[in-house]
Design an enzyme around this catalytic site. Structure first.
Site, mmCIF file in Angstrom:
data_model
loop_
_atom_site.group_PDB
_atom_site.id
_atom_site.type_symbol
_atom_site.label_atom_id
_atom_site.label_comp_id
_atom_site.label_asym_id
_atom_site.label_seq_id
_atom_site.Cartn_x
_atom_site.Cartn_y
_atom_site.Cartn_z
ATOM 1 N N TYR A 172 32.601 3.573 -9.440
ATOM 2 C CA TYR A 172 32.253 3.839 -10.837
ATOM 3 C C TYR A 172 31.536 5.179 -10.973
ATOM 4 C CZ TYR A 172 30.004 3.016 -15.403
ATOM 5 O OH TYR A 172 29.559 3.108 -16.699
ATOM 6 N N LYS A 176 32.925 8.419 -13.028
ATOM 7 C CA LYS A 176 32.158 8.955 -14.150
ATOM 8 C C LYS A 176 31.730 10.402 -13.895
ATOM 9 C CE LYS A 176 32.207 5.491 -17.015
ATOM 10 N NZ LYS A 176 33.019 5.604 -18.255
#
Length: 305
Positions: A172, A176
């Site tokens: 993640y 991002k």
């Protein structure tokens, strides 16, 4: 009185719940016509967990007097996202902005993360941002070449995890971080077409943040003003979608409650002296120690402090 997004046509992905829902409702309240996209999956990408979420948000918007249509495309599906852009144009005659918000998590320590989990997370976040935006840009470029003025927006969703890292969220965080960098490139490349690109790193209560930071996210839920409410980020999104934001591009915003912080990102730090020759390996340690001591301390990785 007309809202600041009056007449603007916007696609919001992952708009069935949380931040995306707040954005869709907030944009509609400001006069935008909204394509509410949501695949109906759970926080870990489980299919069918929230089926009908997009339609429910559309019903809310229409009940309040706004205009919206539902879309259930997979944001990382190249052909499906082309269809989503075409749907916006068919329904409302144009497209002015894309708010890339869809995503899910597969939280895992790096030593336990599987290739399948890594690919699933980077696919929905990073590829999902690419597919939807790329088709929108194709439309805007074609409009500009046809002589139609363009004042378009891409609004991406990064995260504090992407800006500083987060323990247990390597995939993640990497995705991002990639989105933050993508935003910078989009802003630099697309300005010539009348397109701005900015990103958000919201600090808000969502299905994803509740999986990792439940205690923090619920700590002020009953307060007179709940700083973690996803609705707090909606005004910034509405302004970024509006014509008022046309001079702002290539920025990453970190909204929290009623505050907005702008991230300064990577920039040059301390630099050692030029000796006019190649360094010896034995000299490097002392130089690096001095550079580290002289730099502005980095924000700690989430989960380490």
């Amino acid at each position: 009185m007309a809202g600041i997004c009056e007449g603007r046509v916007v696609i919001v992905t992952g708009a069935g719940n949380g931040l995306g829902r707040a954005y869709a409702l907030g944009l509609a309240a400001e006069g935008a016509k909204v394509v509410v996209n949501d695949l109906g999956v759970g926080t870990h990408g489980e299919s069918g967990e929230t089926m009908g979420a997009a339609e429910k948000v559309v019903a809310e918007i229409k009940a309040a007097g706004g205009e919206a249509v539902a879309n259930t495309a997979d944001v990382a599906d190249w052909d499906a996202t082309k269809g989503m852009v075409e749907q916006a144009i068919a329904a409302f005659g144009r497209l002015d902005a894309v708010v890339n918000n869809a995503g899910f998590v597969r939280d895992r320590m790096f030593v336990s993360c599987t290739p399948e989990e890594w690919d699933a997370v980077t696919r929905v976040h990073l590829r999902g941002h690419f597919c939807t935006s790329r088709h929108a840009v194709d439309y805007w470029r074609a409009q500009q070449k046809a002589g139609n003025p363009i004042d378009a927006r891409i609004i991406n969703t990064s995260s504090g995890a992407g800006l500083q890292g987060s323990v247990g969220q390597s995939a993640y965080s990497a995705a991002k971080a990639g989105i933050a960098a993508l935003t910078l490139v989009q802003a630099a490349e697309l300005a010539r077409y009348g397109i701005t690109a900015n990103a958000l790193a919201p600090n808000a209560r969502t299905r994803m943040t509740m999986t990792a930071f439940a205690d923090t996210m619920t700590s002020q839920q009953d307060a007179a003003f709940d700083p973690y409410a996803p609705e707090n980020t909606a005004p910034l999104v509405a302004w970024l979608v509006s014509e008022q934001s046309k001079s702002v591009t290539g920025q990453v915003f970190e909204p929290f409650g009623s505050t907005i912080r702008i991230s300064e990102g990577w920039t040059d730090g301390p630099t050692s002296a030029d000796l006019g020759r190649r360094l010896e390996p034995g000299e490097v340690g002392e130089i690096v120690e001095a550079l580290v001591a002289g730099r502005t301390p980095a924000k700690p990785v989430y989960g380490t402090a």
